[in-house]
Structure formats: structure tokens, C-alpha cells
Design a protein around this motif. Structure first.
Motif, PDB file in Angstrom:
ATOM      1  N   PRO A   1       0.801  -1.309  -0.021  1.00  7.87           N
ATOM      2  CA  PRO A   1       0.080   0.068  -0.265  1.00  7.87           C
ATOM      3  C   PRO A   1       0.826   1.377  -0.019  1.00  7.87           C
ATOM      4  N   VAL A   2       0.537   2.086  -0.570  1.00  9.22           N
ATOM      5  CA  VAL A   2       0.989   3.568  -0.859  1.00  9.22           C
ATOM      6  C   VAL A   2      -0.062   4.713  -0.601  1.00  9.22           C
ATOM      7  N   PRO A   3       0.499   5.660   0.288  1.00 13.78           N
ATOM      8  CA  PRO A   3      -0.485   6.993   0.098  1.00 13.78           C
ATOM      9  C   PRO A   3      -0.552   7.537  -1.449  1.00 13.78           C
ATOM     10  N   ALA A   4      -1.833   8.076  -1.598  1.00 11.12           N
ATOM     11  CA  ALA A   4      -2.226   8.480  -2.929  1.00 11.12           C
ATOM     12  C   ALA A   4      -1.156   9.689  -3.305  1.00 11.12           C
ATOM     13  N   GLY A   5      -0.867  10.510  -2.304  1.00 14.88           N
ATOM     14  CA  GLY A   5       0.211  11.567  -2.663  1.00 14.88           C
ATOM     15  C   GLY A   5       1.663  11.109  -3.178  1.00 14.88           C
TER      16      GLY A   5
ATOM     17  N   ILE B   1       3.012  14.256 -14.286  1.00 17.38           N
ATOM     18  CA  ILE B   1       1.607  14.991 -14.528  1.00 17.38           C
ATOM     19  C   ILE B   1       1.066  15.284 -13.223  1.00 17.38           C
ATOM     20  N   SER B   2      -0.096  16.036 -13.309  1.00 19.08           N
ATOM     21  CA  SER B   2      -0.588  16.788 -12.125  1.00 19.08           C
ATOM     22  C   SER B   2      -1.182  15.827 -11.275  1.00 19.08           C
ATOM     23  N   ARG B   3      -1.399  16.309  -9.838  1.00 24.35           N
ATOM     24  CA  ARG B   3      -1.965  15.338  -8.954  1.00 24.35           C
ATOM     25  C   ARG B   3      -3.357  15.210  -9.431  1.00 24.35           C
TER      26      ARG B   3
ATOM     27  N   GLN C   1      -7.497  11.072 -11.162  1.00 23.34           N
ATOM     28  CA  GLN C   1      -8.328  10.561 -12.345  1.00 23.34           C
ATOM     29  C   GLN C   1      -7.945   9.098 -12.633  1.00 23.34           C
ATOM     30  N   HIS C   2      -6.623   8.900 -12.725  1.00 28.11           N
ATOM     31  CA  HIS C   2      -6.214   7.422 -12.866  1.00 28.11           C
ATOM     32  C   HIS C   2      -6.481   6.498 -11.834  1.00 28.11           C
ATOM     33  N   LEU C   3      -6.308   7.089 -10.673  1.00 27.20           N
ATOM     34  CA  LEU C   3      -6.677   6.084  -9.274  1.00 27.20           C
ATOM     35  C   LEU C   3      -8.142   5.968  -9.497  1.00 27.20           C
TER      36      LEU C   3
ATOM     37  N   GLN D   1      -6.921   7.040   5.933  1.00 25.17           N
ATOM     38  CA  GLN D   1      -6.016   6.723   7.032  1.00 25.17           C
ATOM     39  C   GLN D   1      -5.314   8.002   7.579  1.00 25.17           C
ATOM     40  N   ALA D   2      -5.841   8.678   8.550  1.00 25.59           N
ATOM     41  CA  ALA D   2      -5.262   9.579   9.426  1.00 25.59           C
ATOM     42  C   ALA D   2      -5.711  10.901   8.240  1.00 25.59           C
ATOM     43  N   ARG D   3      -4.874  11.595   7.785  1.00 30.63           N
ATOM     44  CA  ARG D   3      -5.075  12.522   6.706  1.00 30.63           C
ATOM     45  C   ARG D   3      -4.676  12.535   5.226  1.00 30.63           C
ATOM     46  N   TRP D   4      -4.385  10.773   5.265  1.00 36.84           N
ATOM     47  CA  TRP D   4      -4.123  10.159   3.854  1.00 36.84           C
ATOM     48  C   TRP D   4      -5.082   9.403   3.274  1.00 36.84           C
ATOM     49  N   ARG D   5      -5.071   9.086   1.931  1.00 40.13           N
ATOM     50  CA  ARG D   5      -5.706   8.258   1.217  1.00 40.13           C
ATOM     51  C   ARG D   5      -4.779   7.025   0.823  1.00 40.13           C
ATOM     52  N   LEU D   6      -5.056   6.027   1.622  1.00 45.25           N
ATOM     53  CA  LEU D   6      -3.981   4.629   1.354  1.00 45.25           C
ATOM     54  C   LEU D   6      -4.778   3.956   0.141  1.00 45.25           C
ATOM     55  N   CYS D   7      -3.688   3.758  -0.886  1.00 41.99           N
ATOM     56  CA  CYS D   7      -4.009   2.769  -2.162  1.00 41.99           C
ATOM     57  C   CYS D   7      -3.449   1.466  -1.847  1.00 41.99           C
TER      58      CYS D   7
END
Length: 116
Positions: free
Chosen positions: A31-35, A43-45, A50-52, A66-72
Motif C-alpha cells: 500500500p502507498v498513500p495517494a500523494g 503529470i498533475s495530482r 483520475q487514474h486512481l 487513514q489519518a489525513r492520507w488516502r491509502l491505495c
């Protein structure tokens, strides 16, 4: 392009893009945070978002807060379904190519007067 109707079409649509495939490869390690997923891409965030979204709609990833992140996280089941589909069709085409080879060998033998 309208979104695909069936799950397998959504998976193949998602896999058609090299950026999305790279994201999947990165998530295969864990797993990796979206950021952080956006970091290696030029490419832009919002484009990464959109890809996600496409990957999530295909069922290939899940995003959880998860806290202030979106974990992928990678979801392997749709990839397994796509692999099964490809393997079934590869077997059919392999059999057809083997039969074609037999016909061509036989035809060559007939032309040269040899026994097949």
C-alpha cells in the motif's frame, strides 16, 4: 469514451494506460498513500487522481482514509480474472496455430511429393 459495462472490460480499459500500469506495479510492492503515488510521474495530482479513480472503478485498487492520507492498496482478484481470460484464449489460439502448422506442413509435403 463511455465507461465499460462489464467488470472485465473495465479491467482491460484500466490496464490500457501505461501510467495506470505503472501505478499497479508500484502498488504490487504494498500500500502507498495517494500523494506518494504521484511523485514519480510528470503529470498533475488531479490527473493521478483520475487514474486512481479508473483503477478503483475497475476494482483493481481500494482507497481508504487513514489519518489525513488516502491509502491505495492493490486488489489482485480482477487481475486474476483478466489473466484467466487471456490464458483461456491463448490456449484456443495456440491449438488453432498448431492445427494451421499441421496443415501447412502437409501442404508443403504434397507440393514436393514427400509424405507428410
Amino acid at each position: 469514451m463511455p465507461p465499460a459495462e462489464d467488470p472485465l472490460s473495465r479491467v482491460f480499459h484500466a490496464l490500457a494506460d501505461p501510467t495506470r500500469r505503472a501505478i499497479i506495479e508500484r502498488l504490487a510492492e504494498g500500500p502507498v498513500p495517494a500523494g506518494q503515488l504521484a511523485e514519480p510521474f510528470a503529470i498533475s495530482r488531479p490527473a493521478i487522481s483520475q487514474h486512481l479513480k479508473v483503477l478503483e472503478e475497475a476494482g483493481l485498487i481500494t482507497r481508504t482514509a487513514q489519518a489525513r492520507w488516502r491509502l491505495c492498496t492493490l486488489t489482485p482478484e480482477p487481475l486474476e480474472a483478466a489473466t484467466d481470460w487471456v490464458e483461456r484464449h491463448r490456449a484456443v489460439w495456440s491449438d488453432r496455430f498448431d492445427a494451421l502448422d499441421d496443415v501447412l506442413r502437409s501442404a508443403r509435403g504434397e507440393q514436393t511429393g514427400e509424405n507428410p
